[in-house]
Write a protein that holds these residues in place. Structure first.
Motif, PDB file in Angstrom:
ATOM      1  N   GLY A 189      46.511  72.282  14.604  1.00 29.21           N
ATOM      2  CA  GLY A 189      47.743  72.068  15.345  1.00 29.21           C
ATOM      3  C   GLY A 189      47.855  72.881  16.615  1.00 29.21           C
ATOM      4  O   GLY A 189      48.667  72.581  17.471  1.00 29.21           O
ATOM      5  N   ALA A 190      47.036  73.927  16.762  1.00 27.28           N
ATOM      6  CA  ALA A 190      47.162  74.808  17.911  1.00 27.28           C
ATOM      7  C   ALA A 190      46.093  74.577  18.972  1.00 27.28           C
ATOM      8  O   ALA A 190      46.229  75.051  20.085  1.00 27.28           O
ATOM      9  N   ALA A 191      45.033  73.874  18.636  1.00 27.37           N
ATOM     10  CA  ALA A 191      43.943  73.636  19.589  1.00 27.37           C
ATOM     11  C   ALA A 191      44.060  72.222  20.141  1.00 27.37           C
ATOM     12  O   ALA A 191      44.277  71.277  19.395  1.00 27.37           O
ATOM     13  N   LEU A 192      43.910  72.097  21.430  1.00 27.64           N
ATOM     14  CA  LEU A 192      43.916  70.779  22.049  1.00 27.64           C
ATOM     15  C   LEU A 192      42.601  70.088  21.728  1.00 27.64           C
ATOM     16  O   LEU A 192      41.531  70.642  21.985  1.00 27.64           O
ATOM     17  N   PRO A 193      42.638  68.905  21.130  1.00 27.52           N
ATOM     18  CA  PRO A 193      41.378  68.248  20.767  1.00 27.52           C
ATOM     19  C   PRO A 193      40.639  67.730  21.988  1.00 27.52           C
ATOM     20  O   PRO A 193      41.252  67.353  22.994  1.00 27.52           O
ATOM     21  N   GLN A 194      39.343  67.723  21.897  1.00 24.68           N
ATOM     22  CA  GLN A 194      38.512  67.137  22.945  1.00 24.68           C
ATOM     23  C   GLN A 194      37.280  66.534  22.288  1.00 24.68           C
ATOM     24  O   GLN A 194      37.002  66.792  21.127  1.00 24.68           O
ATOM     25  N   GLY A 195      36.556  65.740  23.035  1.00 23.72           N
ATOM     26  CA  GLY A 195      35.376  65.077  22.506  1.00 23.72           C
ATOM     27  C   GLY A 195      34.209  66.032  22.308  1.00 23.72           C
ATOM     28  O   GLY A 195      34.147  67.107  22.908  1.00 23.72           O
ATOM     29  N   LEU A 196      33.278  65.633  21.466  1.00 23.54           N
ATOM     30  CA  LEU A 196      32.105  66.452  21.195  1.00 23.54           C
ATOM     31  C   LEU A 196      31.270  66.635  22.453  1.00 23.54           C
ATOM     32  O   LEU A 196      30.803  67.737  22.744  1.00 23.54           O
ATOM     33  N   ASP A 197      31.084  65.570  23.215  1.00 24.57           N
ATOM     34  CA  ASP A 197      30.241  65.652  24.399  1.00 24.57           C
ATOM     35  C   ASP A 197      30.780  66.682  25.393  1.00 24.57           C
ATOM     36  O   ASP A 197      30.038  67.527  25.893  1.00 24.57           O
ATOM     37  N   SER A 198      32.087  66.636  25.682  1.00 20.97           N
ATOM     38  CA  SER A 198      32.639  67.611  26.630  1.00 20.97           C
ATOM     39  C   SER A 198      32.639  69.017  26.052  1.00 20.97           C
ATOM     40  O   SER A 198      32.431  69.991  26.786  1.00 20.97           O
ATOM     41  N   SER A 199      32.818  69.153  24.738  1.00 16.25           N
ATOM     42  CA  SER A 199      32.756  70.484  24.118  1.00 16.25           C
ATOM     43  C   SER A 199      31.365  71.078  24.277  1.00 16.25           C
ATOM     44  O   SER A 199      31.213  72.259  24.615  1.00 16.25           O
ATOM     45  N   LEU A 200      30.345  70.265  24.042  1.00 19.67           N
ATOM     46  CA  LEU A 200      28.967  70.755  24.168  1.00 19.67           C
ATOM     47  C   LEU A 200      28.638  71.112  25.618  1.00 19.67           C
ATOM     48  O   LEU A 200      27.942  72.092  25.879  1.00 19.67           O
ATOM     49  N   GLN A 201      29.140  70.323  26.547  1.00 20.60           N
ATOM     50  CA  GLN A 201      28.914  70.645  27.961  1.00 20.60           C
ATOM     51  C   GLN A 201      29.554  71.982  28.311  1.00 20.60           C
ATOM     52  O   GLN A 201      28.962  72.773  29.039  1.00 20.60           O
ATOM     53  N   GLN A 202      30.754  72.242  27.780  1.00 18.26           N
ATOM     54  CA  GLN A 202      31.403  73.535  28.023  1.00 18.26           C
ATOM     55  C   GLN A 202      30.580  74.679  27.455  1.00 18.26           C
ATOM     56  O   GLN A 202      30.588  75.776  27.991  1.00 18.26           O
ATOM     57  N   TRP A 203      29.882  74.423  26.359  1.00 18.22           N
ATOM     58  CA  TRP A 203      29.033  75.442  25.730  1.00 18.22           C
ATOM     59  C   TRP A 203      27.712  75.613  26.472  1.00 18.22           C
ATOM     60  O   TRP A 203      26.901  76.435  26.101  1.00 18.22           O
ATOM     61  N   GLY A 204      27.468  74.779  27.458  1.00 20.48           N
ATOM     62  CA  GLY A 204      26.248  74.913  28.241  1.00 20.48           C
ATOM     63  C   GLY A 204      25.116  73.999  27.806  1.00 20.48           C
ATOM     64  O   GLY A 204      23.993  74.121  28.284  1.00 20.48           O
ATOM     65  N   VAL A 205      25.406  73.063  26.917  1.00 24.70           N
ATOM     66  CA  VAL A 205      24.383  72.088  26.512  1.00 24.70           C
ATOM     67  C   VAL A 205      24.473  70.949  27.520  1.00 24.70           C
ATOM     68  O   VAL A 205      25.302  70.052  27.395  1.00 24.70           O
ATOM     69  N   VAL A 206      23.624  71.010  28.545  1.00 27.13           N
ATOM     70  CA  VAL A 206      23.759  70.064  29.648  1.00 27.13           C
ATOM     71  C   VAL A 206      22.861  68.840  29.500  1.00 27.13           C
ATOM     72  O   VAL A 206      23.166  67.777  30.030  1.00 27.13           O
ATOM     73  N   ALA A 207      21.770  68.954  28.774  1.00 26.87           N
ATOM     74  CA  ALA A 207      20.851  67.818  28.635  1.00 26.87           C
ATOM     75  C   ALA A 207      21.471  66.756  27.721  1.00 26.87           C
ATOM     76  O   ALA A 207      21.826  67.044  26.572  1.00 26.87           O
ATOM     77  N   PRO A 208      21.607  65.519  28.223  1.00 28.17           N
ATOM     78  CA  PRO A 208      22.201  64.462  27.404  1.00 28.17           C
ATOM     79  C   PRO A 208      21.454  64.246  26.081  1.00 28.17           C
ATOM     80  O   PRO A 208      22.084  63.973  25.057  1.00 28.17           O
ATOM     81  N   GLY A 209      20.134  64.383  26.091  1.00 31.12           N
ATOM     82  CA  GLY A 209      19.357  64.204  24.863  1.00 31.12           C
ATOM     83  C   GLY A 209      19.698  65.247  23.810  1.00 31.12           C
ATOM     84  O   GLY A 209      19.759  64.928  22.617  1.00 31.12           O
ATOM     85  N   GLN A 210      19.944  66.480  24.245  1.00 33.00           N
ATOM     86  CA  GLN A 210      20.325  67.539  23.307  1.00 33.00           C
ATOM     87  C   GLN A 210      21.706  67.267  22.719  1.00 33.00           C
ATOM     88  O   GLN A 210      21.918  67.458  21.524  1.00 33.00           O
ATOM     89  N   ARG A 211      22.624  66.815  23.552  1.00 33.45           N
ATOM     90  CA  ARG A 211      23.972  66.513  23.054  1.00 33.45           C
ATOM     91  C   ARG A 211      23.930  65.355  22.069  1.00 33.45           C
ATOM     92  O   ARG A 211      24.577  65.389  21.026  1.00 33.45           O
ATOM     93  N   GLN A 212      23.138  64.332  22.381  1.00 28.98           N
ATOM     94  CA  GLN A 212      23.022  63.187  21.480  1.00 28.98           C
ATOM     95  C   GLN A 212      22.372  63.595  20.157  1.00 28.98           C
ATOM     96  O   GLN A 212      22.799  63.155  19.086  1.00 28.98           O
ATOM     97  N   ALA A 213      21.341  64.446  20.220  1.00 30.30           N
ATOM     98  CA  ALA A 213      20.674  64.908  18.992  1.00 30.30           C
ATOM     99  C   ALA A 213      21.644  65.692  18.121  1.00 30.30           C
ATOM    100  O   ALA A 213      21.661  65.532  16.887  1.00 30.30           O
ATOM    101  N   LEU A 214      22.476  66.518  18.734  1.00 26.24           N
ATOM    102  CA  LEU A 214      23.450  67.290  17.966  1.00 26.24           C
ATOM    103  C   LEU A 214      24.514  66.372  17.368  1.00 26.24           C
ATOM    104  O   LEU A 214      24.934  66.558  16.227  1.00 26.24           O
ATOM    105  N   ALA A 215      24.939  65.370  18.124  1.00 25.79           N
ATOM    106  CA  ALA A 215      25.914  64.400  17.602  1.00 25.79           C
ATOM    107  C   ALA A 215      25.331  63.665  16.400  1.00 25.79           C
ATOM    108  O   ALA A 215      26.028  63.427  15.404  1.00 25.79           O
ATOM    109  N   THR A 216      24.045  63.319  16.463  1.00 24.89           N
ATOM    110  CA  THR A 216      23.378  62.643  15.342  1.00 24.89           C
ATOM    111  C   THR A 216      23.308  63.566  14.131  1.00 24.89           C
ATOM    112  O   THR A 216      23.557  63.131  13.004  1.00 24.89           O
TER     113      THR A 216
END
Length: 175
Positions: free
Chosen positions: A16-43
């Motif tokens: 209730g206190a955290a604003l939700p956001q998508g996994l892709d944008s969360s990973l980008q904020q964490w510095g995971v910039v490669a789309p393949g890495q983000r997709q692998a983590l989503a899988t």
């Protein structure tokens, strides 16, 4: 559906206190910039969630209806909370809990926010509406007496199981 809440390591993230956001944008904020890495983590996340849900369903299947919580038990919609932690420069998934309300609220909020910025609608609102309608129908017949006349034989035994699960008392009159 995946909704993320980002927080600090020293304080728990609250739905209730955290604003939700998508996994892709969360990973980008964490510095995971490669789309393949983000997709692998989503899988990996989807696989871990499906494994956790399969384990819950298998454990539930071995319980009697009363052990599962009776006719009003709410296991038709479940969410699994994961923590994404950085361990030795790799992102690891840690399953935290399974619940039925907080994840849904967060995912619905994230979906509504997405639609507000032009994202296409997902399946979550339809699935939630179907489940809530099913619950309402079960509630309407719960505890009622139903009289069946000439209701069939062994081939219809699934009807009796469903009736028990709905909390119905069934009386049969043979013809």
């Amino acid at each position: 559906q995946v909704a993320c809440g980002v927080g600090r390591a020293e304080a728990p993230v609250r739905h209730g206190a955290a604003l939700p956001q998508g996994l892709d944008s969360s990973l980008q904020q964490w510095g995971v910039v490669a789309p393949g890495q983000r997709q692998a983590l989503a899988t990996r996340l989807r696989g871990a969630a499906e494994t956790a849900m399969a384990a819950l369903l298998a454990a539930e299947a071995e319980l009697s209806p009363q052990q599962r919580g009776g006719a009003r038990a709410r296991t038709d919609l479940l969410g699994v909370d994961f923590l994404l932690a950085c361990v030795d420069d790799t992102l690891e998934l840690v399953a935290l809990s399974a619940n039925s309300q907080r994840c849904l609220e967060t995912c619905l909020l994230a979906e509504a926010m997405g639609r507000a910025v032009g994202e296409p609608p997902g399946d979550l609102p339809r699935l939630l509406a179907e489940t809530l309608l099913h619950r309402a129908q079960c509630h309407l017949v719960e505890g009622k007496d139903i009289l069946l006349i000439g209701a069939g034989g062994v081939s219809k035994s699934f009807v009796w199981e469903a009736a028990r699960d709905y909390g119905l008392r069934v009386r049969r009159l043979g013809c």
